[in-house]
Design a protein around this motif. Structure first.
Motif, PDB file in Angstrom:
ATOM      1  N   ILE A   1       0.832  -1.204   0.000  1.00 56.00           N
ATOM      2  CA  ILE A   1       0.000   0.000   0.000  1.00 56.00           C
ATOM      3  C   ILE A   1       0.866   1.253   0.000  1.00 56.00           C
ATOM      4  N   GLY A   2       1.899   1.277   0.833  1.00 55.38           N
ATOM      5  CA  GLY A   2       2.769   2.440   0.911  1.00 55.38           C
ATOM      6  C   GLY A   2       3.466   2.736  -0.397  1.00 55.38           C
ATOM      7  N   ARG A   3       3.884   1.697  -1.099  1.00 50.89           N
ATOM      8  CA  ARG A   3       4.569   1.879  -2.385  1.00 50.89           C
ATOM      9  C   ARG A   3       3.631   2.524  -3.404  1.00 50.89           C
ATOM     10  N   VAL A   4       2.414   2.024  -3.506  1.00 49.34           N
ATOM     11  CA  VAL A   4       1.457   2.602  -4.461  1.00 49.34           C
ATOM     12  C   VAL A   4       1.094   4.024  -4.039  1.00 49.34           C
ATOM     13  N   ALA A   5       0.886   4.238  -2.746  1.00 49.42           N
ATOM     14  CA  ALA A   5       0.532   5.569  -2.254  1.00 49.42           C
ATOM     15  C   ALA A   5       1.644   6.579  -2.546  1.00 49.42           C
ATOM     16  N   MET A   6       2.897   6.183  -2.375  1.00 50.33           N
ATOM     17  CA  MET A   6       4.011   7.083  -2.676  1.00 50.33           C
ATOM     18  C   MET A   6       4.029   7.431  -4.157  1.00 50.33           C
ATOM     19  N   GLU A   7       3.781   6.462  -5.021  1.00 49.31           N
ATOM     20  CA  GLU A   7       3.722   6.741  -6.457  1.00 49.31           C
ATOM     21  C   GLU A   7       2.628   7.760  -6.761  1.00 49.31           C
ATOM     22  N   LEU A   8       1.463   7.584  -6.136  1.00 50.83           N
ATOM     23  CA  LEU A   8       0.344   8.504  -6.350  1.00 50.83           C
ATOM     24  C   LEU A   8       0.676   9.904  -5.832  1.00 50.83           C
ATOM     25  N   ALA A   9       1.269   9.984  -4.657  1.00 50.78           N
ATOM     26  CA  ALA A   9       1.618  11.283  -4.076  1.00 50.78           C
ATOM     27  C   ALA A   9       2.658  11.992  -4.940  1.00 50.78           C
ATOM     28  N   LEU A  10       3.691  11.274  -5.361  1.00 53.20           N
ATOM     29  CA  LEU A  10       4.715  11.893  -6.200  1.00 53.20           C
ATOM     30  C   LEU A  10       4.123  12.394  -7.510  1.00 53.20           C
ATOM     31  N   HIS A  11       3.191  11.638  -8.069  1.00 58.57           N
ATOM     32  CA  HIS A  11       2.518  12.081  -9.290  1.00 58.57           C
ATOM     33  C   HIS A  11       1.802  13.403  -9.041  1.00 58.57           C
ATOM     34  N   ASP A  12       1.037  13.493  -7.951  1.00 56.88           N
ATOM     35  CA  ASP A  12       0.308  14.726  -7.634  1.00 56.88           C
ATOM     36  C   ASP A  12       1.269  15.885  -7.376  1.00 56.88           C
ATOM     37  N   ILE A  13       2.314  15.630  -6.627  1.00 54.03           N
ATOM     38  CA  ILE A  13       3.288  16.678  -6.304  1.00 54.03           C
ATOM     39  C   ILE A  13       3.947  17.205  -7.576  1.00 54.03           C
ATOM     40  N   LYS A  14       4.266  16.313  -8.499  1.00 51.91           N
ATOM     41  CA  LYS A  14       4.958  16.714  -9.728  1.00 51.91           C
ATOM     42  C   LYS A  14       4.080  17.562 -10.648  1.00 51.91           C
ATOM     43  N   LEU A  15       2.789  17.655 -10.380  1.00 52.71           N
ATOM     44  CA  LEU A  15       1.906  18.514 -11.165  1.00 52.71           C
ATOM     45  C   LEU A  15       2.061  19.987 -10.788  1.00 52.71           C
ATOM     46  N   THR A  16       2.815  20.277  -9.748  1.00 56.51           N
ATOM     47  CA  THR A  16       3.028  21.636  -9.273  1.00 56.51           C
ATOM     48  C   THR A  16       3.850  22.429 -10.285  1.00 56.51           C
ATOM     49  N   ALA A  17       3.312  23.556 -10.717  1.00 53.33           N
ATOM     50  CA  ALA A  17       4.038  24.426 -11.646  1.00 53.33           C
ATOM     51  C   ALA A  17       5.312  24.928 -10.972  1.00 53.33           C
ATOM     52  N   GLU A  18       6.371  25.054 -11.731  1.00 55.04           N
ATOM     53  CA  GLU A  18       7.665  25.570 -11.279  1.00 55.04           C
ATOM     54  C   GLU A  18       8.444  24.614 -10.370  1.00 55.04           C
ATOM     55  N   LEU A  19       7.919  23.443 -10.093  1.00 48.03           N
ATOM     56  CA  LEU A  19       8.588  22.517  -9.182  1.00 48.03           C
ATOM     57  C   LEU A  19       9.922  22.048  -9.761  1.00 48.03           C
ATOM     58  N   GLN A  20      10.967  22.114  -8.933  1.00 50.86           N
ATOM     59  CA  GLN A  20      12.289  21.652  -9.341  1.00 50.86           C
ATOM     60  C   GLN A  20      12.841  20.575  -8.412  1.00 50.86           C
ATOM     61  N   GLU A  21      12.284  20.482  -7.178  1.00 49.56           N
ATOM     62  CA  GLU A  21      12.858  19.556  -6.208  1.00 49.56           C
ATOM     63  C   GLU A  21      11.794  19.049  -5.243  1.00 49.56           C
ATOM     64  N   ILE A  22      11.856  17.750  -4.966  1.00 48.66           N
ATOM     65  CA  ILE A  22      11.025  17.124  -3.931  1.00 48.66           C
ATOM     66  C   ILE A  22      11.992  16.600  -2.882  1.00 48.66           C
ATOM     67  N   GLU A  23      11.717  16.939  -1.638  1.00 50.55           N
ATOM     68  CA  GLU A  23      12.601  16.549  -0.542  1.00 50.55           C
ATOM     69  C   GLU A  23      11.847  15.679   0.459  1.00 50.55           C
ATOM     70  N   ILE A  24      12.561  14.764   1.059  1.00 51.21           N
ATOM     71  CA  ILE A  24      12.020  13.977   2.155  1.00 51.21           C
ATOM     72  C   ILE A  24      13.147  13.806   3.172  1.00 51.21           C
ATOM     73  N   CYS A  25      12.804  13.687   4.423  1.00 52.10           N
ATOM     74  CA  CYS A  25      13.823  13.394   5.426  1.00 52.10           C
ATOM     75  C   CYS A  25      13.346  12.216   6.257  1.00 52.10           C
ATOM     76  N   TYR A  26      14.297  11.499   6.796  1.00 53.11           N
ATOM     77  CA  TYR A  26      13.960  10.319   7.589  1.00 53.11           C
ATOM     78  C   TYR A  26      15.071  10.036   8.577  1.00 53.11           C
ATOM     79  N   ASN A  27      14.708   9.331   9.616  1.00 52.28           N
ATOM     80  CA  ASN A  27      15.659   8.944  10.643  1.00 52.28           C
ATOM     81  C   ASN A  27      16.605   7.916  10.037  1.00 52.28           C
ATOM     82  N   PRO A  28      17.907   8.156  10.081  1.00 56.21           N
ATOM     83  CA  PRO A  28      18.832   7.205   9.461  1.00 56.21           C
ATOM     84  C   PRO A  28      18.854   5.835  10.138  1.00 56.21           C
ATOM     85  N   SER A  29      18.288   5.734  11.328  1.00 56.92           N
ATOM     86  CA  SER A  29      18.227   4.423  11.976  1.00 56.92           C
ATOM     87  C   SER A  29      16.977   3.643  11.574  1.00 56.92           C
ATOM     88  N   ASN A  30      16.113   4.256  10.756  1.00 59.53           N
ATOM     89  CA  ASN A  30      14.937   3.556  10.245  1.00 59.53           C
ATOM     90  C   ASN A  30      15.416   2.498   9.252  1.00 59.53           C
TER      91      ASN A  30
END
Length: 145
Positions: free
Chosen positions: A86-115
């Motif tokens: 579910i998470g994999r498909v949801a991430m694909e869907l979210a990235l698709h929606d985010i990439k529709l943003t005009a002028e977008l050049q970068e998508i960032e995410i942060c996470y705990n390196p111990s994850n």
């Protein structure tokens, strides 16, 4: 398996707030109720429920940092629905929606390196690690468009 992402509204916010990760994962993500509260008092925050058919099973929140940069601040799938793809498909869907943003050049995410699963999961979507955040707590990874 029909997975979708939908806006969080007054009709579904309680169900989204009730979703939770396992106890072992609680240090990796803020509670959904806190994220929803944040989103109501700041501009540029987008919230989405992750749905399996008609049931909410997860949550996303991303933030427009600048006109050219969006950061994914929250991403979770309820502990009962993890390890089902579910998470994999949801991430694909979210990235698709985010990439529709005009002028977008970068998508960032942060996470705990111990994850234990974060690095390989995010790399599989094209995120590249760029180093630790300014507090030296979380790993930053980006997709450059």
């Amino acid at each position: 398996m029909n997975i979708s992402i939908r806006p969080v509204t007054k009709e579904n916010f309680e169900q989204i707030s009730d979703l939770a990760v396992s106890e072992a994962q609680q240090d990796y993500v803020a509670e959904n109720s806190w994220s929803l509260l944040e989103s109501k008092y700041h501009t540029g925050y987008t919230t989405r429920g992750i749905y399996l058919d008609e049931k909410p099973v997860g949550f996303f929140m991303w933030v427009a940092e600048t006109p050219s940069k969006i950061s994914i601040w929250r991403f979770m799938v309820d502990e009962q629905y993890q390890k089902q793809g579910i998470g994999r498909v949801a991430m694909e869907l979210a990235l698709h929606d985010i990439k529709l943003t005009a002028e977008l050049q970068e998508i960032e995410i942060c996470y705990n390196p111990s994850n234990p699963v974060a690095e390989s999961f995010y790399q599989s979507f094209g995120f590249t690690e760029v180093g630790m955040d300014e507090d030296d707590e979380d790993m930053l990874a980006i997709i450059s468009l």
